[in-house]
Design a protein around this motif. Structure first.
Motif, PDB file in Angstrom:
ATOM      1  N   ARG A 125     -69.673  16.719 -17.962  1.00  0.00           N
ATOM      2  CA  ARG A 125     -69.503  17.462 -19.218  1.00  0.00           C
ATOM      3  C   ARG A 125     -70.745  17.344 -20.090  1.00  0.00           C
ATOM      4  O   ARG A 125     -71.197  18.320 -20.703  1.00  0.00           O
ATOM      5  N   ALA A 129     -73.156  20.433 -21.225  1.00  0.00           N
ATOM      6  CA  ALA A 129     -73.407  20.704 -22.644  1.00  0.00           C
ATOM      7  C   ALA A 129     -74.914  20.739 -22.919  1.00  0.00           C
ATOM      8  O   ALA A 129     -75.407  21.605 -23.646  1.00  0.00           O
ATOM      9  N   THR A 214     -73.047  28.380 -17.766  1.00  0.00           N
ATOM     10  CA  THR A 214     -71.909  27.994 -18.586  1.00  0.00           C
ATOM     11  C   THR A 214     -70.804  29.003 -18.455  1.00  0.00           C
ATOM     12  O   THR A 214     -71.015  30.083 -17.940  1.00  0.00           O
TER      13      THR A 214
END
Length: 214
Positions: A125, A129, A214
């Motif tokens: 994660r 990000a 993403t």
């Protein structure tokens, strides 16, 4: 899909091991998807899917190490936890070189495996990000005009406004306005922040840390 839940992808040709891992993970609410071969995983996996990969090292068609190296070649940085009943030093070295998140010997402690998987998913994660952040910054960089890019290079070299003006044959006021435009486009609130952002962006590009979709 930024809100898509993380999945633990299990790849092992041992049916009993796959089922055991699935049961363990589902018992604590972790989403799983399992495959009996590396090839089946590669055929099905979409790089936008967050999570981590737990795979056996020794498999008949494509080994776990081969799979991890294939993912690296494809620019997929999914964290990998290797499992093996027969570990040796060359195998461990190759696993680490392929970017393995963890290397665990069978039989393993269930709690230890859960902790490693949870760490890998958190790391995934974070990486996604960060990649999204630098993808966005790259898009901002693309909005700079050729003259602004030229000015930015000189700013990074530490050239004062007077030197930039002389080299570009413009006034110092024009240099200030151009720098202000650059900072606005890159959302930098100070010269120090501008230099940090651009330097980190260039480092990410040069060290070949491929951005994740993403």
């Amino acid at each position: 899909m930024p809100d898509e839940p993380s999945t633990v992808f299990i790849v092992d040709d041992d049916d009993e091991m796959r089922e055991s891992l699935e049961y363990l993970l589902k018992s604590v609410g972790i989403r799983t998807k399992s495959y009996s071969s590396a090839t089946a995983f590669l055929t099905d996996y979409q790089r936008s899917q967050p999570g981590c990969l737990v795979c056996d090292v020794r498999m008949p068609d494509l080994s776990g190490l081969d799979l991890a190296e294939r993912l690296v070649q494809m620019g997929i940085r999914l964290p990998v936890i290797f499992m093996t009943a027969h570990a040796d030093v060359p195998m461990a070295v190759r696993a680490l070189k392929s970017g393995a998140a963890e290397f665990i010997e069978k039989p393993f402690n269930a709690q230890s495996m859960l902790e490693r998987i949870q760490r890998a998913m958190v790391e995934d994660r974070k990486q996604r990000a960060a990649a999204a952040h630098w993808n966005e910054f790259a898009a901002k960089m693309a909005t700079l005009t050729p003259k602004e890019r030229e000015s930015l290079v000189m700013v990074l070299e530490g050239a004062p406004n007077k030197a930039v003006a002389a080299r570009m044959d413009i006034t110092e006021r024009a240099v200030e306005m151009r720098r202000a435009s650059i900072m606005k486009k890159l959302n930098a609130h100070s010269l120090a922040e501008l230099i940090r952002l651009v330097t980190e962006h260039e480092h990410n590009a040069h060290c070949h840390c491929p951005p994740r979709p993403t």
